[in-house]
Design an enzyme around this catalytic site. Sequence first.
Site, short mmCIF file in Angstrom:
data_model
loop_
_atom_site.label_atom_id
_atom_site.label_comp_id
_atom_site.label_asym_id
_atom_site.label_seq_id
_atom_site.Cartn_x
_atom_site.Cartn_y
_atom_site.Cartn_z
N GLY A 46 77.25 68.21 79.98
CA GLY A 46 78.14 67.37 80.66
C GLY A 46 79.03 65.88 80.08
O GLY A 46 78.53 65.19 79.47
N GLN A 51 81.65 57.47 81.98
CA GLN A 51 80.90 56.68 80.52
C GLN A 51 82.00 57.42 79.53
O GLN A 51 80.98 56.74 77.69
CB GLN A 51 80.50 58.63 80.64
CG GLN A 51 79.08 58.57 81.02
CD GLN A 51 78.04 60.24 80.13
OE1 GLN A 51 78.69 61.02 80.84
NE2 GLN A 51 77.08 60.30 79.44
N CYS A 93 70.67 62.35 78.00
CA CYS A 93 72.36 62.18 78.34
C CYS A 93 73.14 61.36 76.92
O CYS A 93 72.53 60.40 76.74
CB CYS A 93 72.23 60.75 79.37
SG CYS A 93 73.70 60.05 80.29
N LEU A 94 74.48 61.85 76.61
CA LEU A 94 75.22 60.74 75.47
C LEU A 94 75.25 59.09 76.04
O LEU A 94 75.58 59.32 74.50
CB LEU A 94 77.11 61.79 75.79
CG LEU A 94 76.69 63.48 75.25
CD1 LEU A 94 78.22 63.63 75.80
CD2 LEU A 94 76.16 64.01 74.27
N HIS A 137 73.17 66.17 88.29
CA HIS A 137 73.11 64.36 86.53
C HIS A 137 74.70 64.22 86.25
O HIS A 137 74.78 62.45 86.73
CB HIS A 137 72.66 65.34 85.63
CG HIS A 137 73.15 63.85 84.37
ND1 HIS A 137 71.85 63.85 83.45
CD2 HIS A 137 73.91 63.52 83.57
CE1 HIS A 137 72.07 63.39 83.09
NE2 HIS A 137 73.29 62.15 83.04
N GLU A 138 75.57 64.93 86.67
CA GLU A 138 76.89 64.33 86.44
C GLU A 138 77.56 63.42 87.92
O GLU A 138 78.23 62.67 87.51
CB GLU A 138 77.99 65.52 85.98
CG GLU A 138 77.59 66.03 84.24
CD GLU A 138 77.44 64.97 83.10
OE1 GLU A 138 77.56 63.92 83.28
OE2 GLU A 138 76.42 65.65 82.57
N HIS A 141 76.53 60.14 88.28
CA HIS A 141 77.34 59.30 87.36
C HIS A 141 78.05 59.06 88.18
O HIS A 141 79.51 57.60 87.81
CB HIS A 141 77.34 59.97 85.93
CG HIS A 141 77.14 59.43 84.96
ND1 HIS A 141 76.49 58.32 84.26
CD2 HIS A 141 76.57 61.31 83.72
CE1 HIS A 141 75.80 59.20 83.38
NE2 HIS A 141 76.08 61.07 82.95
NI NI Z 1 74.74 61.39 81.62
#
Ligand code: NI
Length: 196
Positions: A46, A51, A93-94, A137-138, A141
């Site tokens: 995701g 981000q 997480c990226l 999670h997303e 953000h």
């Molecule tokens: Ni993340």
Amino acid sequence: MAILKILKYGDPILRQKAKEVSKISKKVRTLIENMIDTMYANNGVGLAAPQVGESLRIFVIDVSKDDEPYHPIVFVNPKIIKKEGAMCPKEGCLSFPEAFVQVRRYSEVKVKALDINGRPFVLEAKNGELLAYAIQHENDHLDGILFVDHARNIFDATEALKANNLPQLEDDKLLNEEALEELILQKEANSKSEER
Ligand code: NI
């Protein structure tokens, strides 16, 4: 189509509350397409707009397996309308390269959002599947909340960040999740008694 730069933990944009999308303009559509490309290029499950430096309420998810065709799901202006049950998946997480931390999550969620064409849809994720915690999670953000804020074990989380040269946990951001922890402990106790 472009691969966008992903902001790393420590960047203040990741802590901002993102704005609602008022119109799915050509610019927004291009952003979404680039987010999907960026997610795939980084082998992510995701990616949320903040981000890539865009403080907008948009995220993309693809939980398909390696041997399955791509299946990106786009969420614009999402709202979690139901959350139930508990689980503690290990997440990454990226924006936190290589760091994995066990977190507290609900095991079932129902989310309402708009797709890339502005059409509303409702999606339900059950049984603690990857989609269920990816959505949480997303969605976090978009409110400036990061997965480490949900860390179940502060010592392990601190270690994981340190080992990957990432900034330290922000104590004032850690979430108080007593009810969720209670549910997780109950679930663990139940599975132990079933094993006997
Ligand atoms: Ni993340």
